[in-house]
Design a protein around this motif. Structure first.
Motif, short mmCIF file in Angstrom:
data_model
loop_
_atom_site.label_atom_id
_atom_site.label_comp_id
_atom_site.label_asym_id
_atom_site.label_seq_id
_atom_site.Cartn_x
_atom_site.Cartn_y
_atom_site.Cartn_z
N SER A 54 0.83 -1.21 0.00
CA SER A 54 0.00 0.00 0.00
C SER A 54 0.86 1.25 0.00
O SER A 54 0.55 2.23 -0.69
N THR A 64 -7.05 -3.72 -2.29
CA THR A 64 -6.68 -4.28 -1.00
C THR A 64 -7.89 -4.53 -0.12
O THR A 64 -8.97 -3.99 -0.34
N SER A 67 -9.51 -4.15 3.76
CA SER A 67 -9.65 -2.94 4.57
C SER A 67 -8.50 -2.70 5.53
O SER A 67 -8.26 -1.56 5.96
N ILE A 96 -5.96 0.17 5.25
CA ILE A 96 -6.64 1.44 5.02
C ILE A 96 -7.29 1.99 6.28
O ILE A 96 -7.15 3.17 6.61
N PRO A 153 -3.08 6.59 4.90
CA PRO A 153 -4.11 6.25 3.90
C PRO A 153 -5.09 7.39 3.63
O PRO A 153 -5.54 7.57 2.50
N SER A 154 -5.41 8.16 4.66
CA SER A 154 -6.41 9.22 4.50
C SER A 154 -5.87 10.39 3.66
O SER A 154 -6.65 11.16 3.09
N LEU A 174 -3.80 8.27 -0.32
CA LEU A 174 -4.55 7.44 -1.26
C LEU A 174 -5.93 8.04 -1.50
O LEU A 174 -6.50 8.66 -0.59
N PRO A 232 -9.85 7.02 -2.69
CA PRO A 232 -10.75 5.91 -2.96
C PRO A 232 -11.37 6.00 -4.35
O PRO A 232 -11.72 7.09 -4.81
N PHE A 275 -8.11 1.73 -5.01
CA PHE A 275 -7.55 3.02 -4.63
C PHE A 275 -6.50 3.46 -5.64
O PHE A 275 -5.92 2.64 -6.35
N VAL A 328 -15.14 4.83 3.92
CA VAL A 328 -13.80 4.56 4.44
C VAL A 328 -13.54 5.37 5.71
O VAL A 328 -12.99 4.86 6.69
N SER A 340 -12.79 3.93 9.46
CA SER A 340 -11.58 4.31 10.20
C SER A 340 -11.92 4.71 11.64
O SER A 340 -11.24 4.31 12.58
#
Length: 325
Positions: free
Chosen positions: A79, A95, A97, A100, A114-115, A118, A120, A257, A306, A310
């Motif tokens: 990732s 991927t 979850s 992420i 990730p926030s 990347l 979505p 992503f 997402v 999180s």
């Protein structure tokens, strides 16, 4: 005034050129091989979504979409590689979850965020988890299982590994029931299932993708399913909510992503091409076989989902005290 007018024209031309460049990138994409990183070893659940999507994108768009299984670090290594890649649509990520929405709370240090790193594209699969038990466990439903666990001086549950949705669902179950259960992590579902079948661990949480053959063969007892509603694959098995634990709702989901900064028109194009594939009979069969509803969505709605996931799993990690480093 003429100077201001001249500056305005230059700015307008620059903006127009940039817009044209972004639009052209989306229209011409792909113009070379696209690498689709799956941050897990070959043959895992993520491949169930990734390989048919890559195959059809190759056929539809006329350029190779090559799967690159880059496992390690609980999904973080592959990732992170995508997060660092150029935002030109030539490197994408499919991927589960974990890296992420779970790992950012579980790992003390992450090589990417990730926030922020990347963007979505769409959800691909959303598979409920099941709680299963070895036949020797004297319980046929969730109420009986909880009562039995309370009588045991020691009790454990298996999962496919630290930080996986299976692990976190177990921790959510522990948090809600206040039961003292020891987590036994494995390197994947296969070895965990092997030890469950051998009676070395009494119960485990797993996705339907992995455990369904053993449910059908009667080698394990099915206690409850973690979805918001019953699964058509095992319609006689109640949800945790129906069994008295409405807070235990969990899915192993798999998403698409791109690196942050990928132009919106390009993200929209990848999204549209992917949703077209997801509506075809071949992918509809994959959804049915895995117990997933159709979850194709807009990038904006998927991003909202997402974010909610999180927040949910950060709370579970904090309450459970789980950590992997």
């Amino acid at each position: 005034m003429r100077q201001v007018s001249r500056v305005s024209k230059v700015l307008f031309c620059a903006i127009a050129a940039a817009s044209f460049s972004v639009s052209a990138l989306a229209q011409n994409w792909p113009n070379s091989t696209v690498t689709v990183v799956v941050p897990w070893p070959p043959g895992g659940p993520s491949d169930i979504a990734a390989r048919p999507i890559a195959k059809r994108l190759t056929e539809d768009l006329g350029q190779p979409f090559v799967i690159d299984n880059r496992g390690g670090g609980g999904g973080n290594i592959g990732s992170a590689a995508v997060a660092r890649a150029p935002a030109d649509g030539n490197t994408l990520l499919i991927t589960s979850s974990a890296p992420i929405v779970i790992n950012p709370s579980l790992y003390k240090k992450m090589a990417f965020d990730p926030s922020k790193d990347l963007v979505p594209i769409t959800n691909l699969l959303r598979v409920p988890l099941v709680l299963v038990a070895h036949p020797s466990v004297p319980a046929n439903n969730l109420k009986e299982l909880i009562a039995y666990i309370k009588t045991q001086p020691q009790f454990s549950y298996a999962s496919a590994g630290n930080g996986t949705p299976q692990h976190m669902t177990g921790e959510l179950f522990k948090s809600v029931t206040k039961l003292d259960i020891t987590h036994v992590p494995y390197k994947g579902s296969a070895p965990a299932i092997s030890d469950l079948l051998g009676g070395h661990v009494p119960i485990m949480f797993d996705s339907m993708i992995a455990i369904m053959p053993h449910i059908k063969s009667g080698k394990v007892k099915v206690i409850a399913v973690s979805g918001a509603k019953r699964s058509p694959l095992i319609p006689d098995v109640p949800t945790f909510a129906e069994s008295g634990l409405p807070a235990v709702v969990s899915y192993a989901w798999y998403g698409f992503f791109a690196p942050a900064g990928t132009p919106k028109p390009l993200v929209a194009k990848i999204n549209a091409e992917t949703l077209k594939i997801m509506k075809e009979p071949a992918f509809q069969k994959i959804l049915a076989d895995t117990g997933s509803d159709y979850v194709g969505d807009t990038p904006e709605n998927f991003a909202k989902f997402v974010k909610e996931e999180s927040v949910k799993w950060a709370k579970v990690v904090k309450e459970s005290g789980a950590t992997v480093d």
